[in-house]
Scaffold this motif. Sequence first.
Motif, PDB file in Angstrom:
ATOM      1  N   GLU A 104     -30.510 -11.098   5.543  1.00  0.00           N
ATOM      2  CA  GLU A 104     -30.974 -11.368   4.188  1.00  0.00           C
ATOM      3  C   GLU A 104     -30.209 -12.528   3.561  1.00  0.00           C
ATOM      4  O   GLU A 104     -30.787 -13.360   2.873  1.00  0.00           O
ATOM      5  N   CYS A 105     -28.895 -12.605   3.852  1.00  0.00           N
ATOM      6  CA  CYS A 105     -28.102 -13.741   3.365  1.00  0.00           C
ATOM      7  C   CYS A 105     -28.648 -15.046   3.923  1.00  0.00           C
ATOM      8  O   CYS A 105     -28.757 -16.054   3.224  1.00  0.00           O
ATOM      9  N   ARG A 121     -31.695 -15.682   4.953  1.00  0.00           N
ATOM     10  CA  ARG A 121     -33.003 -16.003   4.390  1.00  0.00           C
ATOM     11  C   ARG A 121     -32.880 -16.590   2.979  1.00  0.00           C
ATOM     12  O   ARG A 121     -33.687 -17.416   2.567  1.00  0.00           O
ATOM     13  N   ARG A 122     -31.837 -16.154   2.280  1.00  0.00           N
ATOM     14  CA  ARG A 122     -31.646 -16.638   0.903  1.00  0.00           C
ATOM     15  C   ARG A 122     -30.804 -17.906   0.877  1.00  0.00           C
ATOM     16  O   ARG A 122     -30.557 -18.455  -0.206  1.00  0.00           O
ATOM     17  N   THR A 150     -29.270  -7.718  -7.455  1.00  0.00           N
ATOM     18  CA  THR A 150     -30.529  -7.978  -6.766  1.00  0.00           C
ATOM     19  C   THR A 150     -30.581  -7.119  -5.500  1.00  0.00           C
ATOM     20  O   THR A 150     -29.587  -6.466  -5.146  1.00  0.00           O
ATOM     21  N   LEU A 190     -30.215  -8.139  -2.672  1.00  0.00           N
ATOM     22  CA  LEU A 190     -29.133  -8.609  -1.797  1.00  0.00           C
ATOM     23  C   LEU A 190     -27.876  -7.784  -2.024  1.00  0.00           C
ATOM     24  O   LEU A 190     -27.187  -7.405  -1.067  1.00  0.00           O
ATOM     25  N   THR A 229     -36.619 -11.760  -4.461  1.00  0.00           N
ATOM     26  CA  THR A 229     -35.524 -12.622  -4.881  1.00  0.00           C
ATOM     27  C   THR A 229     -35.242 -12.517  -6.372  1.00  0.00           C
ATOM     28  O   THR A 229     -34.137 -12.791  -6.812  1.00  0.00           O
TER      29      THR A 229
END
Length: 245
Positions: free
Chosen positions: A240-241, A243-244, A50, A52, A7
């Motif tokens: 991933e979006c 999870r963040r 990042t 992401l 992150t």
Amino acid sequence: MARNPQTDERLRPVDLARGHGLSTQAIRNYEGAGILPAAGRTPHGYRTYTPLHAGALRAFLALVPGHGHRTATAIMRAVNEGALDEALRLIDAGHAELLDDRRTLQAVESALRDLEPTTVPEAAASQSGDTFIGPLAGKLGIRPATLRTWERAGLVSPRRDPLTGYRVYDAADVRDVRLVHQLRRGGYLLEQIAPLIAQVRAAGGPAPLESALRDWHGRLSARGRAMLTGAAELEAYLGECDRRG
């Protein structure tokens, strides 16, 4: 608290660009187009990305071969704006278009199987099969001007009525027009279709088109697999979006 590299890792534009053979300007352009989420900034104003953003870039580049640059851009922009339903609609439309292309290919192959073994001489054409430009264009859902363009390209050669001068399409002409129409729907250019039609007329059968049809099958299969690859990368990015948050 331990640092989480997943992150907190910072990437420069060049870090994203290098692995994909892109320029740093392309990365900035992608961000500006909404393909990538907005970048962070250092105290000095430099962009920072990042993992992401790297996932978004991978998803976009994977979507392009199957959906095209414009649609892939619209998909990623919708995702990054939180409009997931719109992104999925665009993907569904791409699959529907591919299915329609497959049906068109099947129609072309069916039309070729139905081709007469020899060209029908004009004098022997059934009068009941004769038609004029307006009704023929209307039946195919195209404009008469399109038929005139195909005539100028040598794809069809209707005779002229000696009294009115109107174009008269006999059964063989109608067959050629339908074949041209289907090939155009399949993405073939007029200059690509012209020699195929000429060969079919001369050879009296569909054999000269077999290579073109194999190529068409190959392109559709390649696009279908590209869509699968794009979907996999997009799903990874969406995960991933999530999870963040």
